[in-house]
Design a protein around this motif. Structure first.
Motif, PDB file in Angstrom:
ATOM      1  N   UNK A  47       0.813  -1.205   0.000  1.00 60.18           N
ATOM      2  CA  UNK A  47       0.000   0.000   0.000  1.00 60.18           C
ATOM      3  C   UNK A  47       0.850   1.260   0.000  1.00 60.18           C
ATOM      4  N   UNK A  48       1.970   1.217   0.705  1.00 61.54           N
ATOM      5  CA  UNK A  48       2.858   2.383   0.731  1.00 61.54           C
ATOM      6  C   UNK A  48       3.500   2.614  -0.638  1.00 61.54           C
ATOM      7  N   UNK A  49       3.823   1.529  -1.326  1.00 59.04           N
ATOM      8  CA  UNK A  49       4.372   1.672  -2.668  1.00 59.04           C
ATOM      9  C   UNK A  49       3.329   2.272  -3.611  1.00 59.04           C
ATOM     10  N   UNK A  50       2.078   1.823  -3.451  1.00 59.38           N
ATOM     11  CA  UNK A  50       1.010   2.409  -4.267  1.00 59.38           C
ATOM     12  C   UNK A  50       0.838   3.893  -3.956  1.00 59.38           C
ATOM     13  N   UNK A  51       0.891   4.236  -2.687  1.00 60.20           N
ATOM     14  CA  UNK A  51       0.749   5.642  -2.295  1.00 60.20           C
ATOM     15  C   UNK A  51       1.821   6.493  -2.962  1.00 60.20           C
ATOM     16  N   UNK A  52       3.066   6.022  -2.932  1.00 56.67           N
ATOM     17  CA  UNK A  52       4.146   6.739  -3.600  1.00 56.67           C
ATOM     18  C   UNK A  52       3.808   6.984  -5.069  1.00 56.67           C
ATOM     19  N   UNK A  53       3.404   5.923  -5.751  1.00 55.75           N
ATOM     20  CA  UNK A  53       3.154   6.025  -7.181  1.00 55.75           C
ATOM     21  C   UNK A  53       1.982   6.953  -7.479  1.00 55.75           C
ATOM     22  N   UNK A  54       0.933   6.856  -6.680  1.00 61.25           N
ATOM     23  CA  UNK A  54      -0.256   7.671  -6.926  1.00 61.25           C
ATOM     24  C   UNK A  54       0.011   9.157  -6.680  1.00 61.25           C
ATOM     25  N   UNK A  55       0.728   9.466  -5.623  1.00 65.85           N
ATOM     26  CA  UNK A  55       1.024  10.872  -5.328  1.00 65.85           C
ATOM     27  C   UNK A  55       1.941  11.453  -6.392  1.00 65.85           C
ATOM     28  N   UNK A  56       2.950  10.701  -6.779  1.00 65.76           N
ATOM     29  CA  UNK A  56       3.872  11.194  -7.791  1.00 65.76           C
ATOM     30  C   UNK A  56       3.145  11.401  -9.119  1.00 65.76           C
ATOM     31  N   UNK A  57       2.246  10.506  -9.482  1.00 57.29           N
ATOM     32  CA  UNK A  57       1.490  10.689 -10.725  1.00 57.29           C
ATOM     33  C   UNK A  57       0.645  11.968 -10.657  1.00 57.29           C
ATOM     34  N   UNK A  58       0.051  12.212  -9.502  1.00 61.61           N
ATOM     35  CA  UNK A  58      -0.780  13.418  -9.357  1.00 61.61           C
ATOM     36  C   UNK A  58       0.091  14.682  -9.427  1.00 61.61           C
ATOM     37  N   UNK A  59       1.249  14.649  -8.810  1.00 59.92           N
ATOM     38  CA  UNK A  59       2.159  15.786  -8.881  1.00 59.92           C
ATOM     39  C   UNK A  59       2.634  16.019 -10.314  1.00 59.92           C
ATOM     40  N   UNK A  60       2.870  14.934 -11.028  1.00 56.18           N
ATOM     41  CA  UNK A  60       3.289  15.035 -12.424  1.00 56.18           C
ATOM     42  C   UNK A  60       2.195  15.680 -13.275  1.00 56.18           C
ATOM     43  N   UNK A  61       0.952  15.285 -13.026  1.00 57.57           N
ATOM     44  CA  UNK A  61      -0.179  15.882 -13.742  1.00 57.57           C
ATOM     45  C   UNK A  61      -0.287  17.370 -13.447  1.00 57.57           C
ATOM     46  N   UNK A  62      -0.066  17.726 -12.181  1.00 58.57           N
ATOM     47  CA  UNK A  62      -0.144  19.137 -11.796  1.00 58.57           C
ATOM     48  C   UNK A  62       0.977  19.934 -12.443  1.00 58.57           C
ATOM     49  N   UNK A  63       2.179  19.367 -12.497  1.00 58.52           N
ATOM     50  CA  UNK A  63       3.300  20.056 -13.127  1.00 58.52           C
ATOM     51  C   UNK A  63       3.039  20.273 -14.614  1.00 58.52           C
ATOM     52  N   UNK A  64       2.445  19.288 -15.263  1.00 54.40           N
ATOM     53  CA  UNK A  64       2.089  19.441 -16.673  1.00 54.40           C
ATOM     54  C   UNK A  64       1.097  20.581 -16.852  1.00 54.40           C
ATOM     55  N   UNK A  65       0.097  20.634 -15.972  1.00 51.31           N
ATOM     56  CA  UNK A  65      -0.888  21.716 -16.040  1.00 51.31           C
ATOM     57  C   UNK A  65      -0.236  23.075 -15.798  1.00 51.31           C
ATOM     58  N   UNK A  66       0.688  23.126 -14.862  1.00 53.11           N
ATOM     59  CA  UNK A  66       1.399  24.378 -14.580  1.00 53.11           C
ATOM     60  C   UNK A  66       2.168  24.849 -15.804  1.00 53.11           C
ATOM     61  N   UNK A  67       2.765  23.918 -16.533  1.00 49.59           N
ATOM     62  CA  UNK A  67       3.490  24.322 -17.737  1.00 49.59           C
ATOM     63  C   UNK A  67       2.512  24.830 -18.797  1.00 49.59           C
ATOM     64  N   UNK A  68       1.407  24.136 -18.968  1.00 47.23           N
ATOM     65  CA  UNK A  68       0.427  24.560 -19.971  1.00 47.23           C
ATOM     66  C   UNK A  68      -0.134  25.946 -19.651  1.00 47.23           C
TER      67      UNK A  68
END
Length: 383
Positions: A47-68
Motif C-alpha cells: 500500500x505504501x508503494x502504491x501511495x508513492x506512485x499515486x502521489x507522484x502521478x498526481x504531482x506530475x499531472x499538476x506540473x504538466x498543467x502548470x506548464x500549460x
C-alpha cells in the motif's frame, strides 16, 4: 529469441520477455529467485508503494498543467514509469547515491526532495533545486547519459574509501546509444564499481522507437561488458524492487556493477514541447494503458482483502492536497536577484566569475539611468 520475435526488418517486436511478479491484472506470479528478495512486502508495504506512485502521478499531472498555464517553461512527464522509479528508489539506503536524468521525479520524491525544489529549474528561478549531499541524489542531468559516468566515478570513490554504499544511474533506452553510457559501463566493469545501471526502456527515445536503438534486448548489452543484465517488467513495482535489491546486494559485496532494463512505457510526451501523436498510434497507447503500474497494485491489494475503494479514495485525497501545495509553492517562488546567477558556480573564489559579475553589474546599472541605458544600447548597436 525466435525468428517470430522480429519483424521483416529484423527489429525487435516482443517486449514481454522479462521477469514479472505481478501481472497487469494483479495476479501474483511466483518466482523463486526473485520472491526471496521481497518477503518483507506485506499488504501494508504494498500500500505504501502504491501511495508513492499515486502521489507522484498526481504531482506530475499538476506540473504538466502548470506548464500549460505558463508557470513552467518546460516539463518532462513521467506518467507510466512510476513503478520503475519507485520500486528501484525504495531499494536504496540513505547513504547510497542516485544520479538521474531529467525525468526521475519519483526517484527524487523517494530521496526526500520537495516537489517545489524539483520545479525551480523548470520555472527558471534556479540553476538546480537542492544540495545533492543533503538528499543523496544529484540534480537532474540534461546531457543524455552523462550521469552514468558521474555514478561510476562516485561508486569507485566510495569503494576506495571502504564504504559499502552503492550508486545507481538512471537513464533511458536512447541513452544506451551514447558514448558516455558505454564508457561508464567499461569503467564500472573494469574496476568492479558498486554501481547499478538502471535503464528505463520506455520504448521511445523522443520520436525514435527502441527497435532502432537495438536489435537485441538492451539488457543483453551487459554481456559485452562482463556484467550481469536483468530484464524486468518495469510496470511491476515488486519485480523492480526485487531486481534492484539483487543488484545492490551484489554491489555491496564487491562483485561489481549490474545492468537492469526495466521495460516500461512513456504514456505522455517526451516533454511538453513534444506531440507523441506524430509518431505513435492510439492502439499502442491503449495496449500499454492496460499494463498500468498502479491498477495492477490495486488489483493485488483487493485480492489480499484490502478495501481498495476506501484506500484509493484516501490516497487520492492526499495526492490532491500535495498537488495544491505544489501549485501554491511554485506560483509564489520569488524571482532571484540577477547577480545570484554567479553564486555557487565554484566552491572557492574565482577571478573569471568575479570579472563576469563585475561586467554584469555595470550592465544592470545602465537600466537605473535611462539616458545611460539608451547610450549603452546605441553603443552596442554600433559594434
Amino acid at each position: 529469441m525466435t525468428p517470430s520475435d522480429r519483424d521483416a526488418t529484423g527489429l525487435l517486436t516482443r517486449p514481454d520477455d522479462f521477469v514479472q511478479l505481478v501481472s497487469p491484472t494483479g495476479e501474483r506470479r511466483a518466482n523463486a529467485d526473485f520472491d526471496a528478495w521481497i518477503t518483507d512486502i506485506d499488504a501494508a508495504a504494498l500500500g505504501r508503494l502504491y501511495r508513492d506512485m499515486a502521489i507522484v502521478r498526481r504531482l506530475d499531472t499538476e506540473a504538466t498543467a502548470l506548464q500549460r498555464q505558463g508557470e513552467l517553461g518546460l516539463w518532462p512527464p513521467l506518467a507510466g514509469q512510476e513503478a520503475a522509479q519507485i520500486g528501484s528508489a525504495r531499494a536504496l539506503r540513505d547513504d547510497d547515491f542516485a544520479f538521474s536524468s531529467y525525468r526521475e521525479h519519483a526517484v527524487a520524491w523517494c530521496r526526500g526532495v520537495e516537489p517545489a525544489e524539483l520545479l525551480t529549474v523548470w520555472r527558471g528561478t534556479a540553476s538546480s533545486g537542492w544540495n545533492p549531499f543533503d538528499r543523496g541524489m544529484a540534480v537532474p542531468q540534461i546531457i543524455i547519459g552523462a550521469q552514468a559516468l558521474h555514478a561510476t566515478g562516485w561508486a569507485m570513490g566510495a569503494a576506495w574509501e571502504g564504504s559499502d554504499a552503492a550508486a545507481v544511474a538512471y537513464f533511458g533506452d536512447g541513452a544506451t546509444s551514447e558514448g558516455d553510457v558505454n564508457e561508464a559501463l567499461v569503467f564500472a566493469a573494469s574496476f568492479d564499481a558498486p554501481v547499478v545501471f538502471f535503464c528505463q526502456n520506455n520504448q521511445w527515445a523522443i520520436s525514435e522507437p527502441v527497435g532502432l536503438q537495438s536489435k537485441q534486448h538492451l539488457a543483453r548489452r551487459a554481456d559485452g561488458f562482463g556484467m550481469p543484465g536483468i530484464r524486468v517488467d518495469g510496470n511491476d513495482v515488486l519485480a523492480v524492487l526485487a531486481a534492484t535489491r539483487i543488484a545492490l546486494d551484489r554491489a555491496r559485496r564487491g562483485d561489481g556493477p549490474t545492468f537492469i532494463e526495466a521495460v516500461t512505457y512513456r504514456m505522455g510526451p517526451h516533454t511538453t514541447a513534444d506531440d507523441p501523436k506524430r509518431y505513435r498510434t492510439d492502439d499502442e497507447l491503449a495496449d500499454w494503458r492496460a499494463r498500468d503500474p498502479l491498477t495492477r497494485v490495486l488489483a493485488l491489494l483487493e485480492a489480499s482483502g484490502v478495501d481498495v475503494a476506501g484506500f484509493e479514495r484516501d490516497v487520492a485525497a492526499e495526492a490532491d492536497v500535495a498537488a495544491t501545495e505544489l501549485r501554491a509553492a511554485v506560483t509564489t517562488i520569488p524571482d532571484p536577484a540577477p547577480l545570484s546567477v554567479f553564486d555557487h558556480v565554484y566552491a572557492e573564489p574565482n577571478s573569471h566569475v568575479d570579472r563576469q559579475r563585475d561586467h554584469y553589474t555595470r550592465y544592470l546599472a545602465l537600466f537605473d539611468d535611462p539616458d545611460a541605458a539608451a547610450s549603452g544600447a546605441a553603443e552596442g548597436a554600433a559594434r
